[in-house]
Design a protein around this motif. Structure first.
Motif, PDB file in Angstrom:
ATOM      1  N   ALA A 151       0.828  -1.214   0.000  1.00  0.00           N
ATOM      2  CA  ALA A 151       0.000   0.000   0.000  1.00  0.00           C
ATOM      3  C   ALA A 151       0.853   1.251   0.000  1.00  0.00           C
ATOM      4  CB  ALA A 151      -0.919  -0.001   1.218  1.00  0.00           C
ATOM      5  N   GLN A 152       2.050   1.170   0.593  1.00  0.00           N
ATOM      6  CA  GLN A 152       2.973   2.310   0.621  1.00  0.00           C
ATOM      7  C   GLN A 152       3.879   2.349  -0.612  1.00  0.00           C
ATOM      8  OE1 GLN A 152       4.986   1.613   4.357  1.00  0.00           O
ATOM      9  NE2 GLN A 152       3.363   2.580   5.558  1.00  0.00           N
ATOM     10  N   ASN A 153       3.567   1.481  -1.574  1.00  0.00           N
ATOM     11  CA  ASN A 153       4.335   1.383  -2.825  1.00  0.00           C
ATOM     12  C   ASN A 153       5.782   0.930  -2.577  1.00  0.00           C
ATOM     13  OD1 ASN A 153       4.122   1.466  -5.630  1.00  0.00           O
ATOM     14  ND2 ASN A 153       5.133   3.463  -5.740  1.00  0.00           N
ATOM     15  N   ASP A 154       5.991   0.223  -1.484  1.00  0.00           N
ATOM     16  CA  ASP A 154       7.309  -0.351  -1.185  1.00  0.00           C
ATOM     17  C   ASP A 154       7.347  -1.775  -1.764  1.00  0.00           C
ATOM     18  OD1 ASP A 154       9.778  -1.082  -0.212  1.00  0.00           O
ATOM     19  OD2 ASP A 154       9.120  -1.238   1.890  1.00  0.00           O
ATOM     20  N   ARG A 155       7.359  -1.865  -3.082  1.00  0.00           N
ATOM     21  CA  ARG A 155       7.342  -3.167  -3.735  1.00  0.00           C
ATOM     22  C   ARG A 155       8.583  -3.984  -3.393  1.00  0.00           C
ATOM     23  NH1 ARG A 155       4.168  -3.645  -8.580  1.00  0.00           N
ATOM     24  NH2 ARG A 155       5.890  -4.780  -9.553  1.00  0.00           N
ATOM     25  N   ALA A 156       9.734  -3.319  -3.348  1.00  0.00           N
ATOM     26  CA  ALA A 156      10.980  -4.025  -3.046  1.00  0.00           C
ATOM     27  C   ALA A 156      10.914  -4.668  -1.662  1.00  0.00           C
ATOM     28  CB  ALA A 156      12.156  -3.069  -3.132  1.00  0.00           C
ATOM     29  N   GLY A 157      10.350  -3.938  -0.701  1.00  0.00           N
ATOM     30  CA  GLY A 157      10.229  -4.479   0.646  1.00  0.00           C
ATOM     31  C   GLY A 157       9.291  -5.666   0.707  1.00  0.00           C
ATOM     32  N   ALA A 158       8.178  -5.591  -0.026  1.00  0.00           N
ATOM     33  CA  ALA A 158       7.223  -6.706  -0.051  1.00  0.00           C
ATOM     34  C   ALA A 158       7.848  -7.940  -0.690  1.00  0.00           C
ATOM     35  CB  ALA A 158       5.959  -6.292  -0.807  1.00  0.00           C
ATOM     36  N   PHE A 159       8.552  -7.747  -1.797  1.00  0.00           N
ATOM     37  CA  PHE A 159       9.208  -8.873  -2.464  1.00  0.00           C
ATOM     38  C   PHE A 159      10.294  -9.480  -1.578  1.00  0.00           C
ATOM     39  CE2 PHE A 159       7.996  -6.629  -6.586  1.00  0.00           C
ATOM     40  CZ  PHE A 159       6.915  -7.470  -6.806  1.00  0.00           C
TER      41      PHE A 159
END
Length: 204
Positions: free
Chosen positions: A68-76
């Motif tokens: 939701a915070q657009n932290d795609r790298a963190g989610a991956f």
């Protein structure tokens, strides 16, 4: 709410069909004794997925928050971290079942030890794919990709029922466990491919 819940409900329905169709069709097309052997083997093989529920419940909020915070790298990064851990754990569990399956089944009686060895091993291989996929399913749900996940489940469900109808009349328990293992392998392999495609896609 309805748009979100209907696909999630259908995912659960497809999973239930995969889990129950083998037992039901064994009872209809074969015998109660074969249902009993299959049921015990399936329950033992599926025990390992309890660990997956624990991990999914722990990391799901973090994945959702980062996405939701657009932290795609963190989610991956979270998914990759736990996927590696789950892969190692899945290999250990598969090895343990492969080595100890006769002793595990002996707890339920000699007939289970004699007739359940092959079904348990095949089902353990199928559930290996479930555990090895790690948190990919919860990732798809938490990031709004649950419809892709639903498509996997529908495909696996159709294949599972079709293989059951073809294999159970001729091979009984062995056919049922093979049908389940193939369906689980396909579902989770597709899930992995979809995850890699999302990971490689450009940031919106």
């Amino acid at each position: 709410m309805l748009i979100l819940c209907v696909p999630l409900m259908l995912i659960a329905v497809m999973n239930s069909i995969i889990e129950l169709s083998d037992t039901l069709l064994l009872g209809v097309l074969r015998s109660a004794s074969e249902v009993s052997i299959y049921y015990i083997a399936a329950k033992i093989a599926a025990l390992s997925t309890t660990l997956l529920f624990i991990i999914n419940g722990t990391i799901a909020p973090d994945i959702s928050k980062r996405w939701a915070q657009n932290d795609r790298a963190g989610a991956f990064a979270i998914v990759r971290k736990y996927s590696r851990f789950m892969l190692v754990l899945a290999l250990m569990i598969l090895l343990a079942i492969g080595l100890l399956r006769e002793y595990i089944l002996a707890v339920f009686g000699p007939e289970y030890r004699e007739q359940g060895v092959y079904p348990l091993l095949v089902l353990a291989i199928g559930y290996f794919f479930v555990l090895a996929a790690g948190p990919l399913g919860i990732f798809m749900t938490m990031t709004g990709n649950h419809r892709r996940y639903l498509h996997n489940n529908i495909a696996a469900c159709v294949i599972n029922v079709a293989l059951n109808l073809i294999l159970i009349p001729r091979y009984g328990v062995n056919g049922a466990c093979f049908a389940t293992a193939v369906a689980l392998a396909i579902k989770n392999t597709l899930l992995y491919v979809q995850f890699k495609n999302i990971e490689r896609s450009p940031t919106p």
